[in-house]
Scaffold this motif. Structure first.
Motif, PDB file in Angstrom:
ATOM      1  N   VAL A  94       0.778  -1.248   0.064  1.00 36.87           N
ATOM      2  CA  VAL A  94      -0.132   0.039   0.068  1.00 36.87           C
ATOM      3  C   VAL A  94       0.870   1.331   0.009  1.00 36.87           C
ATOM      4  O   VAL A  94       0.776   2.085  -0.842  1.00 36.87           O
ATOM      5  N   TYR A  95       1.996   1.251   1.039  1.00 34.66           N
ATOM      6  CA  TYR A  95       2.737   2.397   0.879  1.00 34.66           C
ATOM      7  C   TYR A  95       3.538   2.737  -0.400  1.00 34.66           C
ATOM      8  O   TYR A  95       4.047   3.815  -0.720  1.00 34.66           O
ATOM      9  N   LEU A  96       3.944   1.464  -1.090  1.00 28.93           N
ATOM     10  CA  LEU A  96       4.885   1.519  -2.112  1.00 28.93           C
ATOM     11  C   LEU A  96       4.265   1.856  -3.434  1.00 28.93           C
ATOM     12  O   LEU A  96       4.417   3.037  -4.267  1.00 28.93           O
ATOM     13  N   ASP A  97       2.851   1.570  -3.310  1.00 26.58           N
ATOM     14  CA  ASP A  97       1.745   1.697  -4.620  1.00 26.58           C
ATOM     15  C   ASP A  97       1.127   3.286  -4.333  1.00 26.58           C
ATOM     16  O   ASP A  97       1.343   3.912  -5.436  1.00 26.58           O
ATOM     17  N   THR A  98       0.370   3.400  -3.175  1.00 23.99           N
ATOM     18  CA  THR A  98       0.037   4.463  -3.064  1.00 23.99           C
ATOM     19  C   THR A  98       0.645   5.702  -2.757  1.00 23.99           C
ATOM     20  O   THR A  98       0.295   6.937  -3.282  1.00 23.99           O
ATOM     21  N   VAL A  99       1.506   5.654  -1.918  1.00 27.01           N
ATOM     22  CA  VAL A  99       2.220   6.818  -1.514  1.00 27.01           C
ATOM     23  C   VAL A  99       3.473   7.216  -2.324  1.00 27.01           C
ATOM     24  O   VAL A  99       3.452   8.188  -3.149  1.00 27.01           O
TER      25      VAL A  99
END
Length: 236
Positions: A157-162
């Motif tokens: 989630v952090y890799l993709d979204t942020v």
């Protein structure tokens, strides 16, 4: 000439929707949980809102932080384009690999219902109806804890979204918030459709073939966006 800025904003907004949907669909565990809750009609609104609002917070944080950084170091736009293109193409190739080999995500949704509710004379629709009618609603607190864990404890989630969405949004300059709005809209659209439409789409989405089709679509969109992202750099 007056229509050109408007056309650019529309295309940027659509790009945000496209990338947002591609990344959201590619995250399996969270989607499976939302689909399962939708098929059970169990606290669907709470699950949908938590997923979508969490995405909105993460997207906003990524765009705000990286946008400020790019303003201070414009050369980072080129780095962001190259890194984003590599990531998107790699992600697309992984999706293509999943589509080629198949996935067991769909099977995991129906594995228990088939064992517990099917009898020789039942159809799939009857079994699903029986499952919905006989299962009691779970308490809200465990559902919230589960969806929060699936959302915030997932490193992808952090890799993709942020990082990913933040980096790509930064390449749009002043229009990065239009891109972010498109990605946030995609998140609300996807989770609402998946959760509330599960009673109609759950049967189709719970098959391995359906997930292979989704992975194929993800691969095409991701690779196309990756190539488009790096073209301005290659063109000099």
């Amino acid at each position: 000439m007056s229509g050109h800025p408007y056309r650019r904003e529309v295309l940027t907004f659509l790009s945000g929707i496209g990338l947002g949907l591609s990344l959201i669909i590619a995250i399996g565990a969270q989607n499976v949980f939302v689909l399962r809750q939708g098929m059970r009609r169990d606290h669907v609104l709470a699950v949908v809102l938590i997923c979508a609002i969490s995405d909105a917070v993460l997207i906003t944080a990524g765009v705000a932080g990286l946008g400020l950084l790019v303003e201070r170091a414009p050369w980072l736009v080129i780095v962001a384009r190259c890194a984003g293109a590599i990531f998107l193409v790699a992600y697309g190739l992984l999706a293509a690999k999943r589509a080629w080999r198949g996935s067991d995500q769909g099977l995991s949704l129906n594995q228990s219902p088939r064992v517990d509710t099917h009898s020789p004379g039942q159809t799939d629709a009857a079994a699903a109806s029986t499952l919905t009618a006989t299962r009691t609603r779970t308490r809200l607190a465990p559902v919230i804890a589960t969806v929060l864990a699936l959302t915030w404890l997932n490193p992808h989630v952090y890799l993709d979204t942020v990082l990913m969405l933040g980096s790509v949004a930064a390449t749009h300059g002043d229009a990065r918030w239009v891109f972010a709005a498109g990605a946030i809209f995609a998140s609300f659209l996807w989770f609402a459709g998946l959760g509330f439409g599960a009673r109609y789409l759950g049967r189709w989405l719970s098959t391995p073939r359906a997930w292979r089709m989704l992975d194929t679509l993800i691969a095409v969109v991701m690779i196309a966006l990756g190539v488009a992202l790096v073209l301005p750099v290659l063109g000099g």
